[in-house]
Write an enzyme that holds these catalytic residues in place. Structure first.
Site, PDB file in Angstrom:
ATOM      1  CB  ALA A  95     -24.599   1.333   2.580  1.00 24.11           C
ATOM      2  CB  THR A 146     -33.656   9.783  -3.192  1.00 27.65           C
ATOM      3  OG1 THR A 146     -33.696  10.553  -3.868  1.00 27.65           O
ATOM      4  CG2 THR A 146     -33.906   8.443  -3.868  1.00 27.65           C
ATOM      5  CG  ASP A 147     -36.323  14.395  -3.877  1.00 31.33           C
ATOM      6  OD1 ASP A 147     -35.440  13.584  -4.224  1.00 31.33           O
ATOM      7  OD2 ASP A 147     -36.097  15.639  -3.896  1.00 31.33           O
ATOM      8  CD  GLU A 148     -32.780  11.091  -8.283  1.00 29.65           C
ATOM      9  OE1 GLU A 148     -32.758  10.318  -9.009  1.00 29.65           O
ATOM     10  OE2 GLU A 148     -31.981  12.032  -7.992  1.00 29.65           O
ATOM     11  CE1 TYR A 196     -29.614   6.348  -5.644  1.00 30.66           C
ATOM     12  CE2 TYR A 196     -30.799   8.226  -6.611  1.00 30.66           C
ATOM     13  CZ  TYR A 196     -30.246   7.700  -5.567  1.00 30.66           C
ATOM     14  OH  TYR A 196     -30.433   8.173  -4.401  1.00 30.66           O
ATOM     15  CE  LYS A 245     -32.131   5.066  -2.016  1.00 31.78           C
ATOM     16  NZ  LYS A 245     -31.050   4.645  -0.755  1.00 31.78           N
ATOM     17  CG  ASN A 299     -30.833  16.982  -5.566  1.00 28.03           C
ATOM     18  OD1 ASN A 299     -31.910  16.692  -5.545  1.00 28.03           O
ATOM     19  ND2 ASN A 299     -29.776  16.910  -6.165  1.00 28.03           N
ATOM     20  CD  GLN A 339     -20.539  22.006 -12.535  1.00 25.43           C
ATOM     21  OE1 GLN A 339     -19.483  22.408 -13.038  1.00 25.43           O
ATOM     22  NE2 GLN A 339     -21.292  20.923 -12.800  1.00 25.43           N
TER      23      GLN A 339
HETATM   24  P1  NAD Z   1     -22.473   8.232  -1.615  1.00 27.57           P
HETATM   25  O1  NAD Z   1     -22.302   7.453  -2.658  1.00 27.57           O
HETATM   26  O2  NAD Z   1     -21.675   9.489  -1.110  1.00 27.57           O
HETATM   27  O3  NAD Z   1     -22.069   7.234  -0.244  1.00 27.57           O
HETATM   28  C1  NAD Z   1     -22.652   5.996  -0.221  1.00 27.57           C
HETATM   29  C2  NAD Z   1     -21.890   5.207   0.457  1.00 27.57           C
HETATM   30  O4  NAD Z   1     -22.160   3.991   0.817  1.00 27.57           O
HETATM   31  C3  NAD Z   1     -20.112   5.057   0.372  1.00 27.57           C
HETATM   32  O5  NAD Z   1     -19.383   5.336   1.507  1.00 27.57           O
HETATM   33  C4  NAD Z   1     -20.027   3.694  -0.276  1.00 27.57           C
HETATM   34  O6  NAD Z   1     -18.544   3.300   0.085  1.00 27.57           O
HETATM   35  C5  NAD Z   1     -21.149   2.830   0.515  1.00 27.57           C
HETATM   36  N1  NAD Z   1     -21.387   1.692   0.000  1.00 27.57           N
HETATM   37  C6  NAD Z   1     -21.629   1.489  -1.369  1.00 27.57           C
HETATM   38  N2  NAD Z   1     -22.212   0.178  -1.555  1.00 27.57           N
HETATM   39  C7  NAD Z   1     -21.803  -0.292  -0.435  1.00 27.57           C
HETATM   40  C8  NAD Z   1     -22.156  -1.825   0.149  1.00 27.57           C
HETATM   41  N3  NAD Z   1     -22.451  -2.786  -0.916  1.00 27.57           N
HETATM   42  N4  NAD Z   1     -21.703  -2.357   1.211  1.00 27.57           N
HETATM   43  C9  NAD Z   1     -21.504  -1.188   2.145  1.00 27.57           C
HETATM   44  N5  NAD Z   1     -21.364   0.224   1.924  1.00 27.57           N
HETATM   45  C10 NAD Z   1     -21.549   0.359   0.609  1.00 27.57           C
HETATM   46  O7  NAD Z   1     -23.926   8.470  -1.249  1.00 27.57           O
HETATM   47  P2  NAD Z   1     -24.516   9.728  -0.347  1.00 27.57           P
HETATM   48  O8  NAD Z   1     -25.012  10.928  -1.496  1.00 27.57           O
HETATM   49  O9  NAD Z   1     -24.062  10.022   0.865  1.00 27.57           O
HETATM   50  O10 NAD Z   1     -26.023   8.985  -0.163  1.00 27.57           O
HETATM   51  C11 NAD Z   1     -26.275   8.205   1.073  1.00 27.57           C
HETATM   52  C12 NAD Z   1     -27.734   7.909   0.999  1.00 27.57           C
HETATM   53  O11 NAD Z   1     -28.678   9.034   0.942  1.00 27.57           O
HETATM   54  C13 NAD Z   1     -28.249   6.918  -0.327  1.00 27.57           C
HETATM   55  O12 NAD Z   1     -28.983   5.743   0.310  1.00 27.57           O
HETATM   56  C14 NAD Z   1     -28.647   7.907  -1.150  1.00 27.57           C
HETATM   57  O13 NAD Z   1     -29.920   7.291  -1.902  1.00 27.57           O
HETATM   58  C15 NAD Z   1     -29.647   8.892  -0.206  1.00 27.57           C
HETATM   59  N6  NAD Z   1     -29.766  10.041  -0.817  1.00 27.57           N
HETATM   60  C16 NAD Z   1     -28.821  10.933  -1.220  1.00 27.57           C
HETATM   61  C17 NAD Z   1     -29.437  12.356  -1.337  1.00 27.57           C
HETATM   62  C18 NAD Z   1     -28.085  13.072  -2.037  1.00 27.57           C
HETATM   63  O14 NAD Z   1     -28.407  14.272  -2.417  1.00 27.57           O
HETATM   64  N7  NAD Z   1     -27.132  12.724  -2.462  1.00 27.57           N
HETATM   65  C19 NAD Z   1     -30.632  12.825  -1.338  1.00 27.57           C
HETATM   66  C20 NAD Z   1     -31.495  11.896  -0.804  1.00 27.57           C
HETATM   67  C21 NAD Z   1     -31.336  10.539  -0.365  1.00 27.57           C
HETATM   68  O1  DAU Z   2     -32.926  14.307  -5.349  1.00 22.00           O
HETATM   69  C1  DAU Z   2     -31.842  13.471  -4.283  1.00 22.00           C
HETATM   70  C2  DAU Z   2     -31.070  13.000  -5.224  1.00 22.00           C
HETATM   71  O2  DAU Z   2     -30.124  13.940  -5.540  1.00 22.00           O
HETATM   72  C3  DAU Z   2     -30.294  11.688  -4.592  1.00 22.00           C
HETATM   73  O3  DAU Z   2     -31.265  10.638  -4.524  1.00 22.00           O
HETATM   74  C4  DAU Z   2     -29.051  11.300  -5.580  1.00 22.00           C
HETATM   75  O4  DAU Z   2     -28.418  10.536  -4.539  1.00 22.00           O
HETATM   76  C5  DAU Z   2     -28.057  12.501  -5.625  1.00 22.00           C
HETATM   77  O5  DAU Z   2     -27.118  12.086  -6.373  1.00 22.00           O
HETATM   78  C6  DAU Z   2     -29.009  13.528  -6.274  1.00 22.00           C
HETATM   79  O6  DAU Z   2     -29.375  13.397  -7.571  1.00 22.00           O
HETATM   80  P1  DAU Z   2     -29.269  14.352  -8.834  1.00 22.00           P
HETATM   81  O7  DAU Z   2     -29.004  13.512 -10.161  1.00 22.00           O
HETATM   82  O8  DAU Z   2     -30.171  15.276  -8.726  1.00 22.00           O
HETATM   83  O9  DAU Z   2     -27.826  15.020  -8.468  1.00 22.00           O
HETATM   84  P2  DAU Z   2     -26.539  15.456  -9.408  1.00 22.00           P
HETATM   85  O10 DAU Z   2     -25.572  15.977  -8.258  1.00 22.00           O
HETATM   86  O11 DAU Z   2     -26.046  14.384 -10.288  1.00 22.00           O
HETATM   87  O12 DAU Z   2     -27.208  16.572 -10.333  1.00 22.00           O
HETATM   88  C7  DAU Z   2     -27.635  17.714  -9.921  1.00 22.00           C
HETATM   89  C8  DAU Z   2     -28.566  18.505 -11.043  1.00 22.00           C
HETATM   90  O13 DAU Z   2     -27.252  18.973 -11.937  1.00 22.00           O
HETATM   91  C9  DAU Z   2     -29.019  17.679 -12.156  1.00 22.00           C
HETATM   92  O14 DAU Z   2     -30.167  18.271 -12.841  1.00 22.00           O
HETATM   93  C10 DAU Z   2     -28.071  17.091 -13.134  1.00 22.00           C
HETATM   94  C11 DAU Z   2     -27.318  18.597 -13.099  1.00 22.00           C
HETATM   95  N1  DAU Z   2     -25.727  18.482 -13.475  1.00 22.00           N
HETATM   96  C12 DAU Z   2     -25.152  17.563 -12.760  1.00 22.00           C
HETATM   97  C13 DAU Z   2     -23.707  17.384 -13.091  1.00 22.00           C
HETATM   98  C14 DAU Z   2     -22.773  16.310 -12.436  1.00 22.00           C
HETATM   99  C15 DAU Z   2     -25.398  19.384 -14.378  1.00 22.00           C
HETATM  100  O15 DAU Z   2     -25.767  20.282 -14.883  1.00 22.00           O
HETATM  101  N2  DAU Z   2     -23.819  19.218 -14.651  1.00 22.00           N
HETATM  102  C16 DAU Z   2     -23.057  18.306 -14.013  1.00 22.00           C
HETATM  103  O16 DAU Z   2     -21.927  18.364 -14.136  1.00 22.00           O
END
Ligand code: NAD
Ligand code: DAU
Length: 332
Positions: free
Chosen positions: A79, A121-123, A148, A152, A177, A192
């Site tokens: 979460a 996350t790697d961020e 963000y 984290k 990602n 996209q």
């Molecule tokens: P997401 O935004 O799709 O999902 C987040 C979920 O958490 C949602 O279902 C939301 O309802 C729930 N949530 C938010 N606040 C809450 C709260 N206070 N209590 C209970 N539930 C709550 O996120 P995601 O992309 O699935 O990411 C999940 C995890 O993985 C995060 O911790 C993120 O930092 C990490 N992560 C994401 C990526 C990525 O590429 N998306 C990569 C590496 C790590």
């Molecule tokens: O690296 C892990 C992270 O990856 C996670 O911790 C985050 O939760 C997850 O959202 C993601 O972060 P990014 O910022 O890298 O993801 P995003 O999908 O928002 O964007 C990916 C790349 O694309 C970034 O360089 C921004 C760019 N972008 C994004 C959007 C939404 C565009 O060029 N156009 C767009 O419309």
């Protein structure tokens, strides 16, 4: 069989993990999710009722969290507020959920002696130059850029402190990602794909040179299960699948896979503080715990993801207009 508590299990990666656990283990899963704009119960539809319990609630609700930890053998903590662009617009929910929420879980883990795996996350490591030969490792210093990623990073440091100071049995993973089904349309790849389906031109921030290291969400899930089974308490594991691609290349692949000219996209206002490149070295996870990603072909995984968004318009359609209005107001 174990009782797994999964926070954020109605979100993108959490729901992929729940599907993975149901398919590959006999664990029972309890999902705790607040169902923010990013949570969607439809992402858990079709799973067997006897394998899954859903609890709507907030990870900052200490009595609720305490009760659920009392019934869990292990907790996987997904979460979070997860979107960089939202954190630039309104950081406060990121502090509440990512920092206070993680603190609330750690206190419950401490009281109950519950095994906890923290998803990060790697961020947290900041970014790399395009020509830097190095990739992130578990020893890279923390240097987050956005609200963000700084929350984290803060949550990771809380986990480390609770392990060392209070003996909490926790592990941490930092993944690159993710892409795959059930990802919110605010994020790059689904935005996209759904733009093309709707007849809108894809939007690239800035020059589109920024590099992300893509991994399929199912590979993230198998890595997390591996760490739960074999990870050493107190350790951090980086998860990545050697999937570096610049954003322009990804948009061109989406366009060509969807039968459009490769240049049918627009450059829009760049993200403030936009990280240039992420790249993961996952040697530790692969050599110490024996994990290997299954999705080695990004184009095949992307094509399957495009197909999923084409077949599941009812899953994303209600969010699309609001997301595009949010971006349009910022020139994106
Ligand atoms: P997401 O935004 O799709 O999902 C987040 C979920 O958490 C949602 O279902 C939301 O309802 C729930 N949530 C938010 N606040 C809450 C709260 N206070 N209590 C209970 N539930 C709550 O996120 P995601 O992309 O699935 O990411 C999940 C995890 O993985 C995060 O911790 C993120 O930092 C990490 N992560 C994401 C990526 C990525 O590429 N998306 C990569 C590496 C790590
Ligand atoms: O690296 C892990 C992270 O990856 C996670 O911790 C985050 O939760 C997850 O959202 C993601 O972060 P990014 O910022 O890298 O993801 P995003 O999908 O928002 O964007 C990916 C790349 O694309 C970034 O360089 C921004 C760019 N972008 C994004 C959007 C939404 C565009 O060029 N156009 C767009 O419309």
């Amino acid at each position: 069989m174990a009782n797994l508590l999964v926070t954020g299990g109605a979100g993108f990666i959490g729901s992929n993990f729940v599907h993975h656990v149901v398919a590959h283990t006999d664990h029972h899963v309890t999902v705790l999710d607040k169902l923010t704009y990013a949570g969607n119960l439809a992402s858990l539809a079709g799973l067997p009722e006897d394998r899954l319990t859903f609890v709507k609630g907030d990870i900052t609700d200490a009595p609720l969290v305490d009760e659920l930890f009392g019934a869990a053998d292990a907790v996987v903590h997904y979460a979070a507020e997860s979107h960089n662009d939202n954190s630039l617009h309104d950081p406060r929910p990121f502090l509440d959920t990512n920092i206070i929420g993680t603190y609330t879980l750690l206190e419950a883990a401490r009281r109950h002696g519950t095994r906890l795996h923290h998803i990060s996350t790697d961020e947290v490591y900041g970014d790399l130059e395009l020509d830097d030969p190095d990739r992130f490792t578990e020893n890279t210093p923390y240097n987050p850029s956005s609200p963000y990623s700084s929350t984290k990073a803060g949550s990771d440091l809380l986990v480390r402190a609770w392990v060392r100071s209070f003996g909490v049995e926790a592990t941490i993973s930092n993944c690159s990602n993710n892409y795959g089904p059930y990802q919110h349309v605010e994020k790059f790849i689904p935005r996209q794909i759904t733009n093309v389906i709707r007849g809108i031109r894809p939007k690239l921030y800035g020059k589109g040179e920024n590099v992300r290291d893509w991994i399929h969400a199912d590979d993230h899930s198998s890595a997390v299960l591996t760490i739960l089974d074999k990870g050493e308490i107190g350790e951090t594991y980086l998860i990545g699948a050697d999937g570096e691609k610049d954003n322009k290349t990804v948009v061109e692949l989406i366009l060509s896979e969807m039968g459009q000219p490769a240049d049918a996209y627009d450059h829009v206002t760049d993200r403030a503080g936009h990280d240039m490149r992420y790249a993961i070295d996952s040697t530790k996870l692969r050599t110490e715990l024996g994990w290997t990603p299954q999705y080695q072909d990004f184009e095949a995984g992307l094509s399957a993801t495009i197909d999923w968004y084409r077949r599941n318009e009812e899953w994303w359609a209600s969010a699309k207009d609001g997301v595009e209005a949010f971006y349009a107001a910022k020139g994106q």
